[in-house]
Enzyme design. Structure first.
Site, PDB file in Angstrom:
ATOM      1  CG  ASP A   1     -17.824  29.661 -20.961  1.00 20.92           C
ATOM      2  OD1 ASP A   1     -18.505  28.743 -20.478  1.00 20.92           O
ATOM      3  OD2 ASP A   1     -16.714  30.007 -20.518  1.00 20.92           O
TER       4      ASP A   1
ATOM      5  CE  LYS B   1      -3.065   2.379   3.200  1.00 17.15           C
ATOM      6  NZ  LYS B   1      -3.548   2.310   4.583  1.00 17.15           N
TER       7      LYS B   1
ATOM      8  CE  LYS C   1     -13.836  29.577 -18.416  1.00 15.24           C
ATOM      9  NZ  LYS C   1     -15.137  30.222 -18.390  1.00 15.24           N
TER      10      LYS C   1
END
Ligand code: NAP
Length: 501
Positions: free
Chosen positions: A336, A153, A300
Site C-alpha cells: 500500500d 455428493k 492488516k
C-alpha cells in the site's frame, strides 16, 4: 451412462416453477455453450411434468447430459410426495433420457432395496446436504458408502475457512471414491472453484439469467472466464484475498486477469475470514497449500503475529497487506505504501514536496511513513486530534488541526486523502467544506472513482489522482511478490476499471 471422465466440470442447476421456464433457461445455457444441466423436478408444482420436459429438451439437444433431481421437502427440497413417488419420477426421468440422478441420503437409506433398478440404468449419485455447518466428514463417508453409488455428493455449509479445506480434502483421502464436494455460503466459495481440480467430479453453477439453487453459486461464465476452472491444473498455485466482507473485492478480477496474461498455472480467490478466524484461515492456507494472499480490512495488523518475516517498512507502518510463502516461510510486506508514493512520484519531486495526509487509519499510516521515507515534508490532519498527534509523532510529521486549514491559511504541494469519507454509499461526503489546500489532490477512495473531493478539486483547478492508481500500484507489486514475474500493469488496470464499472 456417463463415466467420470465424460462429465463436464460444470453442472448448471436449474430450478423453475414451470416446465416452459425450465426448458427456456436450459436452452439459453446450451446456447451459451453449456452441456451439463441439472433439472430440479421438485421445483415444478407437478414434478412428473418435468419428465416430459426432459424428453422434449433432449429431442432438440441430444448432446446434453441431464442430471435429474426431485428432492423431498423433508430434505430441503420442494417435493411433497412419498419416497416411492420420488423414485418413480426419477426412474421415468431416466427413461426420458436423463443420464444421472441425485437421490438424497435420507431417501436412499429408507429405500435401499428399491434403488437397484435405478442404479442399473443411470449414473447414480447419493447426496448429503447440511445447511447448518460442516460436521465430521469421515462418519458421513462411511454412512454414504453403505448405500453405494457411482458418486457421493457432499454439500455442507462452511462457517469458517477450514470447513472448506476439509470438504476439498475428501477426494484425496478416498482416491477410490468419486465425490462431488462443495461447501455452501461465502466462506465455502473457494470449493466451487477448486473442487474439480482437487478430484471432485464436477461443480455447480447458477444459470446466467436467474438465481441459483444454493448459497454461493455463481454463473458458469464467471467460473470459466474469471476463475478459468477448466484451465488451471491440480498443480496450480492458489492465491487469494482475505477480508471481511470480501464479496465486493475487485482483487480477484485484477489478479486472475494478470495470472491469465502471464500464462501462470494459478487462480486467485476471495476468502471470507472473520476477525476471529485468522488462525483457522492459516490452517487452510497451510493445507491447500496457498502460495500467497492479499490482506485487507480487518486483518492488516493482526496477520503480523503469524508471519515468519516482515519487511522493515511494513513493520514500522504496523500493517501488512501482502503475504507470500518462500522456502516454507510466510513473509509479509506492505505494498500500500508504494501504492501512495509511486503515483505521486510520477508527478512531483517528493523529496522537495510538502504533503498533507488526511486521516490517521491504516491507509494514512502507510502513506505517512512511505512519504516520510521518500523525503517529503509531511503534515497530518483528521477529525480526532489525539489520534492525529500520535501518528504525526510516530512518523516525524507536523500535526494540523482542521480549523488551522480554514480560509486558505496553509497550502501544500499535494494532499493525500485517506479517510473513508466519500466512499460508496456516502458519496456526497467530503472532509473539506471550503477551499482544498493543495495543488495536487490524491484521493485513496476508489469507489466511486470520481469522489466529491475530486470533483471539488477539479472545480478549484487542482491536479487530481484517483484511488485506482493506488489500487493498481499495490496490486502490481503484490503480483510480483506472489509470482516472481513482472506484472502486466495495463491488463490489471483495465481489469480494475472493468470491475468497478
Ligand atoms: P481505517 O483504518 O478504518 O481508517 C479510516 C479513517 O477515516 C480514520 O482516520 C477515521 O478517523 C477516518 N474517518 C472515518 N469517518 C470519518 C469522518 N466522518 N470524518 C473524518 N474522518 C473520518 O481505513 P483505511 O484502511 O485507512 O482506509 C481509508 C480509506 O482509504 C478507505 O476509503 C479505503 O477505501 C481507502 N483505501 C484505498 C486503497 C486503494 O488501493 N486505493 C487502499 C487502502 C485504503 P478516526 O480515527 O477519527 O475514526
Amino acid at each position: 451412462m456417463p463415466s467420470r471422465a465424460s462429465f463436464p466440470p460444470i453442472c448448471i442447476a436449474l430450478g423453475f416453477p414451470t416446465p416452459g421456464k425450465l426448458i427456456e433457461h436450459a436452452r439459453r445455457e446450451v446456447d451459451a455453450g453449456e452441456t451439463f444441466l441439472e433439472f430440479r423436478l421438485d421445483y415444478l408444482p407437478k414434478p412428473s411434468e418435468g419428465v416430459a420436459a426432459i424428453r422434449a429438451f433432449l429431442n432438440d439437444r441430444p448432446e446434453c447430459v441431464i442430471l435429474a433431481t426431485c428432492r423431498r421437502h423433508q430434505n430441503h427440497g420442494r417435493f411433497n410426495g412419498s419416497i416411492e413417488e420420488q423414485l418413480a419420477i426419477l426412474s421415468d426421468a431416466v427413461d426420458a433420457g436423463a443420464r444421472a440422478v441425485d437421490v438424497e441420503i435420507e431417501s436412499a437409506e429408507s429405500a435401499q432395496a428399491r434403488l437397484e433398478g435405478l442404479k442399473s440404468k443411470c449414473f447414480f449419485i447419493v447426496s448429503y446436504h447440511n445447511y447448518e455447518g460442516t460436521p465430521p466428514l469421515e462418519p458421513l463417508v462411511k454412512r454414504m458408502t453403505r448405500v453405494g453409488a457411482d458418486s457421493y455428493k457432499i454439500v455442507t455449509t462452511a462457517k469458517k475457512p477450514s470447513d472448506a479445506q476439509r470438504v476439498l480434502a475428501l477426494s484425496k483421502a478416498h482416491p477410490k471414491l468419486k465425490f462431488v464436494m462443495l461447501a455452501m455460503g461465502e466462506a465455502g466459495f473457494p470449493t466451487r472453484v477448486l473442487s474439480p481440480a482437487m478430484g471432485g467430479l464436477y461443480t455447480y453453477a447458477a444459470p446466467s439469467t436467474a438465481e441459483g439453487t444454493a448459497a454461493g453459486q455463481v454463473s458458469a461464465k464467471q467460473l470459466r472466464t474469471l476463475y478459468r476452472i477448466e484451465k488451471f491444473t491440480k498443480a496450480a498455485k492458489v492465491f487469494g484475498v482475505i477480508a471481511d466482507p470480501v464479496r465486493h473485492s475487485i482483487s480477484p478480477s485484477v489478479h486472475n486477469r494478470a495470472l491469465q496474461a502471464r500464462r501462470i498455472d494459478g487462480v486467485y480467490l476471495p476468502f471470507l475470514v472473520k476477525p476471529v478466524q485468522l488462525r483457522d484461515f492459516l490452517l487452510l492456507a497451510g493445507r491447500l497449500p496457498l502460495a500467497g494472499f492479499s490482506v485487507t480490512i480487518p486483518h492488516k495488523q493482526k496477520i503480523m503475529r503469524y508471519l515468519d518475516t516482515i519487511d522493515p517498512l511494513a513493520r514500522r507502518i504496523g500493517a501488512v497487506n501482502t503475504v507470500w510463502r518462500k522456502a516454507g516461510k510466510w513473509r509479509g510486506a506492505n505494498t500500500d505504501a508504494a501504492g501512495v508514493t509511486k503515483p505521486l512520484d510520477r508527478r512531483l519531486r517528493l523529496s522537495k514536496a510538502s504533503v498533507l495526509v488526511v486521516g490517521n487509519g491504516g491507509a494514512a499510516r502507510g502513506a505517512a511513513f512511505a512519504l516520510a521515507d521518500a523525503g517529503a515534508k509531511i503534515s497530518i490532519t483528521g477529525r480526532n486530534a489525539d489520534r492525529v498527534r500520535a501518528l504525526a509523532k510516530a512518523c516525524g510529521a507536523e500535526t494540523i488541526l482542521r480549523e488551522q486549514l480554514r480560509g486558505g491559511a496553509r497550502r501544500f504541494d499535494a494532499l493525500v486523502h485517506a479517510t473513508s469519507l466519500g466512499m460508496f454509499p456516502n458519496v456526497n461526503e467530503c472532509f473539506f467544506d471550503d477551499e482544498i489546500p493543495a495543488d495536487l489532490v490524491f484521493d485513496l477512495v476508489y469507489n466511486p472513482l470520481e469522489t466529491a473531493l475530486l470533483k471539488r478539486a477539479v472545480e478549484q483547478k487542482c491536479e487530481t489522482v484517483t484511488g485506482i492508481e493506488m489500487f493498481v500500484e499495490q496490486a502490481v507489486r503484490q503480483f510480483e511478490l506472489f509470482t516472481g514475474e513482472s506484472a502486466p500493469r495495463t491488463v490489471m488496470e483495465k481489469a480494475a476499471f472493468e470491475a468497478l464499472a
